[in-house]
Design a protein around this motif. Sequence first.
Motif, mmCIF file in Angstrom:
data_model
loop_
_atom_site.group_PDB
_atom_site.id
_atom_site.type_symbol
_atom_site.label_atom_id
_atom_site.label_comp_id
_atom_site.label_asym_id
_atom_site.label_seq_id
_atom_site.Cartn_x
_atom_site.Cartn_y
_atom_site.Cartn_z
ATOM 1 N N ILE A 168 -2.645 2.536 -8.284
ATOM 2 C CA ILE A 168 -1.610 1.689 -7.687
ATOM 3 C C ILE A 168 -1.432 0.458 -8.563
ATOM 4 O O ILE A 168 -2.399 -0.075 -9.133
ATOM 5 N N SER A 169 -0.183 0.012 -8.688
ATOM 6 C CA SER A 169 0.093 -1.190 -9.469
ATOM 7 C C SER A 169 1.368 -1.851 -8.950
ATOM 8 O O SER A 169 2.162 -1.216 -8.256
ATOM 9 N N PHE A 170 1.532 -3.133 -9.300
ATOM 10 C CA PHE A 170 2.725 -3.875 -8.890
ATOM 11 C C PHE A 170 3.266 -4.629 -10.085
ATOM 12 O O PHE A 170 2.518 -5.331 -10.775
ATOM 13 N N SER B 58 -4.150 0.680 -1.910
ATOM 14 C CA SER B 58 -3.609 -0.631 -1.573
ATOM 15 C C SER B 58 -3.884 -1.606 -2.710
ATOM 16 O O SER B 58 -4.793 -1.403 -3.514
ATOM 17 N N ILE B 59 -3.080 -2.665 -2.739
ATOM 18 C CA ILE B 59 -3.253 -3.709 -3.739
ATOM 19 C C ILE B 59 -2.920 -5.035 -3.082
ATOM 20 O O ILE B 59 -1.952 -5.140 -2.331
ATOM 21 N N THR B 60 -3.737 -6.045 -3.352
ATOM 22 C CA THR B 60 -3.485 -7.355 -2.778
ATOM 23 C C THR B 60 -2.672 -8.209 -3.755
ATOM 24 O O THR B 60 -2.477 -7.846 -4.917
ATOM 25 N N GLY C 223 0.800 -1.218 0.000
ATOM 26 C CA GLY C 223 0.000 0.000 0.000
ATOM 27 C C GLY C 223 0.828 1.261 0.000
ATOM 28 O O GLY C 223 2.057 1.223 0.152
ATOM 29 N N TRP C 224 0.129 2.362 -0.204
ATOM 30 C CA TRP C 224 0.725 3.693 -0.105
ATOM 31 C C TRP C 224 -0.037 4.485 0.953
ATOM 32 O O TRP C 224 -1.282 4.477 0.967
ATOM 33 N N PHE C 225 0.721 5.134 1.809
ATOM 34 C CA PHE C 225 0.184 6.023 2.832
ATOM 35 C C PHE C 225 0.824 7.389 2.638
ATOM 36 O O PHE C 225 1.856 7.520 1.972
ATOM 37 N N GLU D 201 -3.810 -5.141 6.831
ATOM 38 C CA GLU D 201 -3.051 -4.515 7.915
ATOM 39 C C GLU D 201 -1.628 -4.328 7.453
ATOM 40 O O GLU D 201 -1.022 -5.265 6.886
ATOM 41 N N PHE D 202 -1.065 -3.152 7.711
ATOM 42 C CA PHE D 202 0.273 -2.816 7.245
ATOM 43 C C PHE D 202 1.189 -2.587 8.434
ATOM 44 O O PHE D 202 0.856 -1.833 9.350
ATOM 45 N N LYS D 203 2.358 -3.214 8.348
ATOM 46 C CA LYS D 203 3.274 -3.160 9.486
ATOM 47 C C LYS D 203 4.670 -2.710 9.093
ATOM 48 O O LYS D 203 5.406 -2.182 9.913
ATOM 49 N N ASN D 204 5.041 -2.915 7.832
ATOM 50 C CA ASN D 204 6.408 -2.645 7.403
ATOM 51 C C ASN D 204 6.425 -1.446 6.462
ATOM 52 O O ASN D 204 5.631 -1.381 5.520
ATOM 53 N N TRP D 205 7.351 -0.510 6.718
ATOM 54 C CA TRP D 205 7.304 0.792 6.071
ATOM 55 C C TRP D 205 8.611 1.144 5.376
ATOM 56 O O TRP D 205 9.694 0.774 5.838
#
Length: 122
Positions: free
Chosen positions: A68-70, A49-51, A34-36, A108-112
């Motif tokens: 958003i893209s990956f 966000s993208i799964t 994701g982007w915050f 849920e996002f934990k790593n930045w």
Amino acid sequence: AQLVESGGGSVQSGGSLRLSCALSGYTESWSCLGWFRQAPGKERVGIASITATERTAYADSVRGRFAISFDNAKNTLYLEMNNLEFEDTAVYFCAASGFPGVVFGGCEFKNWGQGTQVTVNP
């Protein structure tokens, strides 16, 4: 484990930027990316966000302007930002899922990452 953002900068209102987040040094498994962003004096908020199955989610403030893209081949997350507004000025962070973390888009996002500054001039 590293998430490394790039692509920030200064742009005029109405302009475009593309942010990148390289996961080349990131070895943990993830289900969401994701982007915050965090504007001066405000809390960090999720914007996109993208799964792993490519389901995307967007905050109302950016829907229709940001994408958003990956890229699996490059192991890189992108945020294409168009029609930028002064209110989009913030430090932008990419994030990877983990528990417990900050909730956005059903993940849920934990790593930045370390963040990259985006400044939109009116």
